[in-house]
Structures are given as structure tokens and as C-alpha cells.
Design an enzyme around this catalytic site. Structure first.
Site, mmCIF file in Angstrom:
data_model
loop_
_atom_site.group_PDB
_atom_site.id
_atom_site.type_symbol
_atom_site.label_atom_id
_atom_site.label_comp_id
_atom_site.label_asym_id
_atom_site.label_seq_id
_atom_site.Cartn_x
_atom_site.Cartn_y
_atom_site.Cartn_z
ATOM 1 N N GLU A 66 0.851 -1.197 0.000
ATOM 2 C CA GLU A 66 0.000 0.000 0.000
ATOM 3 C C GLU A 66 0.885 1.245 0.000
ATOM 4 O O GLU A 66 1.847 1.340 0.754
ATOM 5 C CB GLU A 66 -0.918 -0.041 1.235
ATOM 6 N N ARG A 126 -17.436 4.863 5.716
ATOM 7 C CA ARG A 126 -16.314 4.176 5.053
ATOM 8 C C ARG A 126 -15.211 3.779 6.026
ATOM 9 O O ARG A 126 -14.741 2.645 6.030
ATOM 10 C CB ARG A 126 -15.689 5.083 3.999
ATOM 11 N N ARG A 185 -19.462 17.028 -0.436
ATOM 12 C CA ARG A 185 -19.813 15.969 0.526
ATOM 13 C C ARG A 185 -19.780 16.516 1.937
ATOM 14 O O ARG A 185 -18.901 17.302 2.286
ATOM 15 C CB ARG A 185 -18.834 14.794 0.413
ATOM 16 N N ASP A 228 -11.652 -0.277 -8.930
ATOM 17 C CA ASP A 228 -11.569 0.978 -9.692
ATOM 18 C C ASP A 228 -10.393 0.958 -10.663
ATOM 19 O O ASP A 228 -10.422 1.668 -11.673
ATOM 20 C CB ASP A 228 -11.421 2.174 -8.737
ATOM 21 N N ALA A 249 -18.099 0.552 -5.273
ATOM 22 C CA ALA A 249 -17.427 -0.263 -4.252
ATOM 23 C C ALA A 249 -18.024 -1.668 -4.217
ATOM 24 O O ALA A 249 -17.318 -2.655 -3.994
ATOM 25 C CB ALA A 249 -17.540 0.408 -2.886
HETATM 26 C C1 LIG Z 1 -18.392 10.767 -4.269
HETATM 27 C C2 LIG Z 1 -18.346 9.272 -4.357
HETATM 28 C C3 LIG Z 1 -19.372 8.502 -3.780
HETATM 29 C C4 LIG Z 1 -19.364 7.098 -3.901
HETATM 30 N N1 LIG Z 1 -20.393 6.383 -3.357
HETATM 31 C C5 LIG Z 1 -20.425 5.047 -3.528
HETATM 32 C C6 LIG Z 1 -21.507 4.271 -2.982
HETATM 33 O O1 LIG Z 1 -22.419 4.787 -2.333
HETATM 34 N N2 LIG Z 1 -21.493 2.918 -3.189
HETATM 35 C C7 LIG Z 1 -20.500 2.293 -3.877
HETATM 36 O O2 LIG Z 1 -20.554 1.049 -4.017
HETATM 37 N N3 LIG Z 1 -19.461 2.998 -4.385
HETATM 38 C C8 LIG Z 1 -19.401 4.343 -4.228
HETATM 39 N N4 LIG Z 1 -18.351 5.059 -4.742
HETATM 40 C C9 LIG Z 1 -17.276 4.331 -5.468
HETATM 41 C C10 LIG Z 1 -16.277 3.730 -4.500
HETATM 42 O O3 LIG Z 1 -15.848 4.721 -3.594
HETATM 43 C C11 LIG Z 1 -15.073 3.158 -5.257
HETATM 44 O O4 LIG Z 1 -15.519 2.331 -6.302
HETATM 45 C C12 LIG Z 1 -14.175 2.318 -4.333
HETATM 46 O O5 LIG Z 1 -13.854 3.012 -3.148
HETATM 47 C C13 LIG Z 1 -12.883 1.939 -5.061
HETATM 48 O O6 LIG Z 1 -12.100 1.114 -4.235
HETATM 49 P P1 LIG Z 1 -10.683 0.590 -4.711
HETATM 50 O O7 LIG Z 1 -10.138 -0.183 -3.552
HETATM 51 O O8 LIG Z 1 -10.760 -0.084 -6.027
HETATM 52 O O9 LIG Z 1 -9.824 1.899 -4.933
HETATM 53 P P2 LIG Z 1 -9.318 2.954 -3.847
HETATM 54 O O10 LIG Z 1 -10.273 3.102 -2.747
HETATM 55 O O11 LIG Z 1 -8.916 4.163 -4.614
HETATM 56 O O12 LIG Z 1 -8.010 2.272 -3.226
HETATM 57 C C14 LIG Z 1 -6.821 2.190 -3.938
HETATM 58 C C15 LIG Z 1 -5.669 2.000 -2.946
HETATM 59 O O13 LIG Z 1 -4.477 1.805 -3.673
HETATM 60 C C16 LIG Z 1 -3.449 2.628 -3.143
HETATM 61 N N5 LIG Z 1 -2.536 2.925 -4.248
HETATM 62 C C17 LIG Z 1 -2.729 3.769 -5.293
HETATM 63 N N6 LIG Z 1 -1.666 3.759 -6.123
HETATM 64 C C18 LIG Z 1 -0.775 2.885 -5.587
HETATM 65 C C19 LIG Z 1 0.502 2.426 -5.975
HETATM 66 N N7 LIG Z 1 1.109 2.874 -7.112
HETATM 67 N N8 LIG Z 1 1.152 1.532 -5.201
HETATM 68 C C20 LIG Z 1 0.562 1.052 -4.062
HETATM 69 N N9 LIG Z 1 -0.659 1.450 -3.641
HETATM 70 C C21 LIG Z 1 -1.314 2.348 -4.402
HETATM 71 C C22 LIG Z 1 -4.176 3.851 -2.606
HETATM 72 O O14 LIG Z 1 -3.414 4.504 -1.609
HETATM 73 C C23 LIG Z 1 -5.447 3.221 -2.051
HETATM 74 O O15 LIG Z 1 -5.310 2.795 -0.720
HETATM 75 C C24 LIG Z 1 -18.309 6.450 -4.617
HETATM 76 C C25 LIG Z 1 -17.262 7.206 -5.159
HETATM 77 C C26 LIG Z 1 -17.265 8.611 -5.035
HETATM 78 C C27 LIG Z 1 -16.135 9.406 -5.635
#
Ligand SMILES: Cc1cc2nc3c(=O)[nH]c(=O)nc-3n(C[C@H](O)[C@H](O)[C@H](O)COP(=O)(O)OP(=O)(O)OC[C@H]3O[C@@H](n4cnc5c(N)ncnc54)[C@H](O)[C@@H]3O)c2cc1C
Length: 456
Positions: A36, A139, A220, A341, A354
Site C-alpha cells: 500500500e 467508510r 460531501r 476501480d 465499491a
Molecule cells: C463521491 C463518491 C461517492 C461514492 N459512493 C459510492 C456508494 O455509495 N457505493 C458504492 O458502491 N461505491 C461508491 N463510490 C465508489 C467507490 O468509492 C469506489 O468504487 C471504491 O472506493 C474503489 O475502491 P478501490 O479499492 O478499487 O480503490 P481505492 O479506494 O482508490 O483504493 C486504492 C488504494 O491503492 C493505493 N494505491 C494507489 N496507487 C498505488 C501504488 N502505485 N502503489 C501502491 N498502492 C497504491 C491507494 O493509496 C489506495 O489505498 C463512490 C465514489 C465517489 C467518488
């Protein structure tokens, strides 16, 4: 725990995708390490809500992923609204409200809906139901309750992945920004919307390396429930509501077991993100003032105005970027895959980004744990199968969410006609949220086994 398999997986990124995947794999006896970039696991923003597919996926990942959710989730507070996803309100203009919103002249070049604004509106309340109703979690609280499910020794912080180099022995070396390296048999990028793993997989020059701005931003905030009740009444504060209007919409749902109301107010902007905020597209939030939000929602109902007035004076706006314009050509190549994502960053108008991340984790974990998967070469077949089977659903969510955002803001052929909007929203929600994830997994496993058998 099942027998250990002779391969080790590096998970890059420890957000909701990385953590649920890590838990699911670790508890299936598959060797993992998480890298991470930040100094600790963490989540920003307050609320996230989950649909039935997300909850089904939690159960598949691991019982405790589901139990953790049960501990922190908040449903609509009124038992009569248990199955309500959102109550929808026509939120533009509000005769007799204390802010005299109906007298505000609303002039904006960003109104791109195609039906005339004056067309007949479905005033009052409309409701969209779902099989599990609204389920909001804070969250950070949810993430905190997941972290202890992965042993500390598997989590490595301050490890920002810069590069991946294949070794002669068919493994991969991960290179981190701090100069350190690590090796693994396969790599799963769960590194979010700005994924470096996606960039490495498809190249700097591929347009999917850069997500694009949807021209929507979100304000937000969280406000104490007592104040929210005073502002909009008990029914609207205690249960999930979506307030719709031209070029903007606000959604609210209770979190923290009903102590807090989560508010997300979206609006459409003509400008690009940098012109709007002075921020580069590397930074997806920017500081702003409550007054700007109030101005953006001029002409909206008193409910919307009063809730915005309860938020903190200093707010953040969130840029809504997505991969809808340039989806990645695949979610895997060789021994590298992308999930969450990193693969299908979406706007949040389905409330399902999410949830789809957790679904990815459930499917990937079940495929890797299949008894037919025994070697590093088999892992590559798993990744190829995953990519082939998940791409339509992942990319489909991104497109559907973008369309849903336009419907909410009266920017489609339906304009303000909620009857038409409702019909389409219901179909879209069912396609995304009301699926049997167990069946998805079973179907994927069948395809995988056939592919493995055909290869030998
Ligand atoms: C305003 C808003 C509201 C939302 N509401 C909802 C909802 O109600 N319901 C829902 O299902 N979804 C919702 N979403 C979508 C949801 O937040 C995302 O789809 C989800 O959090 C993505 O999770 P993730 O783990 O894929 O990515 P992230 O949460 O972005 O996690 C990625 C991780 O990787 C790490 N990282 C990045 N680059 C590197 C690297 N090069 N090397 C090592 N680590 C790295 C980061 O530090 C982070 O910890 C919302 C999004 C937004 C913007």
C-alpha cells in the site's frame, strides 16, 4: 483453511478492493502480500452504500467481511422503509419554502437536458425499492473492521509501486518508490482510479492510462441527525432521499446507526477540473466553501438549501472522473490483473462502484481457490478468464452510471418526467444490484475449468 498453493500473489493497493481480496485469498490458504502506497490503510469521504450484489459478494469473500458490514451498516431508520432504496423528490423550486426558492431565477449554460424545463413534473414523492433497501456504512468504520482480518505481517506500507519487471524464472519483481523491491508469481492491481498497474499493463500511451472528467463534481458533508431532522423533518432525514433537479442532484442517507446524515450534492460544470479548481487531475479533491455549494443549488428546494446550510463552512469538492470514455482493453495480461476501480472506475450514480469492487474480489478469490488451479501457469488462465468474464459487467456499470447521473439531472430525453426516469432506473438497478453473485461465480468456475482442461 485450505491447503496452501505453490504460488504467491502480490496485491497492490489496500482500499476496499485490495482488502476484501486479501481477506478472501488469505482465508482460502493462498499466499499473499499487500503493498500500500499510504502509511496506513485509510478511507476518505463519509458514506458508501451497498446493493444486494455487494452484500452477496461480502458473504462469498468471507463470513467476517459480511459480519463487519452488519456491525456498521445503517438502514433506513423507519421500519416501514426497510426495502426503500431511495425516496425521490422533485427538488427544483419549492413554493412557500422559507428561502423562497421558487423566486430565484436559475440561469445556467450547463442545463443540457433536452426536454423543456416547463414540461409537467411528477411533483411529490416517488420511491424506488430494492431487495435489501438502503444500507449505508461510514467508510472508515467499515475499513477499520476489515483490517484486523489480514495479519499485520502481510501488509506493507509506504510501498508505492513504480514498475514491474519480469524475471527469468517467470516471476515478477515489483519496484517501489522508496527503492525497495519484492517478488511474486502474480500481481493484482487494486490501486484505484489512477492505477499504475493499469498504466503498466496497457502502456503510458493508451488512453485508459488517464481517466476523464465527467464534468460532475460532488460536495460531501455529514451533519448531526438532530439538526437534519429540524431542517427537513423526521421522514426525510431518517431515510434515504434523492433530490433531483436541472444540472444537479443531492442524495442523503443515514450513517453511524442514525446519528449522522451523509450528504452528497452533485452538480454539472462546463469547465474542466483544472480550470475549475486550479488542481491538476492527479488530485481529485479540492477545498471549497459552503457558500459555493449553496450558490450552485440556487433554485433548488428548501430541503436542499437547508441541508447545505448545515454542512461545515469549509468543504471539499470531489471530482467525478471515470474510465467510461477509455475503458482498458482487458483486465489482465499474463500474470498481471486489475480489479476494482483500477479496472472500471465509475461515477457513483449507481451507488455501486465499491460493490462491484467486492464482487471482483469474490469472483477472483473463488477462481484462484478452485482445486483445478495448481500452478503459476494456471493463475494466468484464471486472470484471462476473469478479464473475459468480468469486462462486460465492469465496463457496463461505468456506462450505466454515467447515464443514470444524466437522468437524475434532467439531461436526457426524459427531462423532468419522473415516470420515464423511474422505469429506466429500475431496470438499470436490477441489472447491477440484483444479481445472484453465487451463480456468477459458479458460471465463471465452469468456464475456467473448461479452459484449463482444453489447454492440457
Ligand atoms: C463521491 C463518491 C461517492 C461514492 N459512493 C459510492 C456508494 O455509495 N457505493 C458504492 O458502491 N461505491 C461508491 N463510490 C465508489 C467507490 O468509492 C469506489 O468504487 C471504491 O472506493 C474503489 O475502491 P478501490 O479499492 O478499487 O480503490 P481505492 O479506494 O482508490 O483504493 C486504492 C488504494 O491503492 C493505493 N494505491 C494507489 N496507487 C498505488 C501504488 N502505485 N502503489 C501502491 N498502492 C497504491 C491507494 O493509496 C489506495 O489505498 C463512490 C465514489 C465517489 C467518488
Amino acid at each position: 483453511m485450505a491447503t496452501r498453493k505453490p504460488f504467491e500473489i502480490a496485491i497492490v493497493g489496500g482500499g476496499i478492493t485490495g482488502l476484501t481480496l486479501a481477506i478472501a485469498l488469505h482465508h482460502r490458504g493462498i499466499k499473499i502480500q499487500i503493498y500500500e502506497a499510504a502509511k496506513a490503510f485509510g478511507e476518505i469521504g463519509a458514506g458508501v452504500s451497498f446493493n444486494a450484489n455487494a452484500v452477496g459478494s461480502m458473504k462469498i469473500c468471507h463470513d467476517e467481511v459480511y459480519d463487519a458490514f452488519l456491525k456498521v451498516r445503517t438502514r433506513n431508520l423507519w421500519p416501514s422503509k426497510e426495502k426503500v432504496w431511495f425516496d425521490y423528490h422533485d427538488a427544483f423550486g419549492d413554493e412557500g419554502d422559507e428561502l423562497e426558492a421558487s423566486k430565484v431565477v436559475y440561469v445556467s449554460s450547463r442545463l443540457k437536458y433536452s426536454s423543456p424545463f416547463e414540461q409537467s413534473a411528477d411533483d411529490g414523492l416517488q420511491t424506488i425499492y430494492s431487495s435489501i433497501g438502503q444500507n449505508g456504512v461510514h467508510r472508515a468504520r467499515y475499513l477499520e473492521s476489515l483490517i484486523h482480518l489480514v495479519p499485520d505481517e502481510l501488509c506493507h506500507f509506504n510501498k508505492r509501486l513504480k514498475d514491474i519487471v519480469q524475471t527469468d524464472a517467470g516471476r515478477s519483481t515489483l519496484h517501489f518508490a522508496d527503492g525497495s523491491t519484492a517478488e511474486a508469481d502474480a500481481i493484482i492491481g487494486c490501486d484505484g482510479i489512477k492505477s499504475n498497474v493499469r498504466r503498466l499493463l496497457h502502456g503510458d500511451d493508451h488512453p485508459c492510462a488517464q481517466p476523464t472528467f465527467t464534468h460532475k463534481i460532488a460536495y460531501r458533508g455529514v451533519v448531526p441527525m438532530e439538526q437534519a431532522i429540524k431542517a427537513v423533518g423526521e421522514e426525510r432525514a431518517s431515510n434515504a432521499c434523492m433530490h433531483l433537479g436541472p444540472g444537479g442532484h443531492m442524495l442523503t442517507f443515514p450513517v453511524n446507526h442514525g446519528q449522522t446524515l451523509n450528504i452528497v450534492a452533485f452538480t454539472t460544470k462546463d469547465e474542466d477540473w483544472t480550470t475549475l479548481t486550479g488542481q491538476s487531475s492527479d488530485k481529485l479533491t479540492a477545498p471549497t466553501k459552503r457558500e459555493k455549494a449553496i450558490k450552485d443549488f440556487a433554485g433548488f428546494s428548501g430541503d436542499v438549501q437547508r441541508l447545505l446550510r448545515l454542512t461545515a463552512e469549509d468543504l471539499d469538492i470531489w471530482a467525478i472522473f471515470h474510465l467510461g470514455d477509455n475503458p482498458p482493453p482487458s483486465y489482465a495480461k499474463g500474470n498481471i490483473a486489475i480489479l476494482g476501480d483500477a479496472a472500471h472506475a465509475t461515477s457513483p450514480h449507481h451507488g455501486a462502484g465499491a460493490g462491484m469492487c467486492i464482487e471482483d474480489s469474490a469472483v477472483m478469490a473463488e477462481l484462484l481457490a478452485d482445486t483445478a488451479v495448481q500452478t503459476r501457469e494456471d493463475v494466468e488462465v484464471v486472470f484471462a478468464t476473469f478479464s473475459e468474464l468480468r469486462k462486460e459487467r465492469g465496463d457496463g456499470l461505468v456506462q450505466s452510471s454515467a447515464r443514470q447521473g444524466r437522468i437524475y439531472e434532467w439531461q436526457t430525453e426524459y427531462g423532468r418526467d419522473f415516470g420515464m426516469q423511474e422505469e429506466e432506473i429500475k431496470k438499470r438497478n436490477a441489472r447491477i444490484g440484483e444479481v445472484d453473485v453465487g451463480k456468477l461465480v459458479e458460471d465463471a468456475r465452469e468456464v475456467l475449468r473448461k479452459r484449463l482442461a482444453d489447454r492440457s
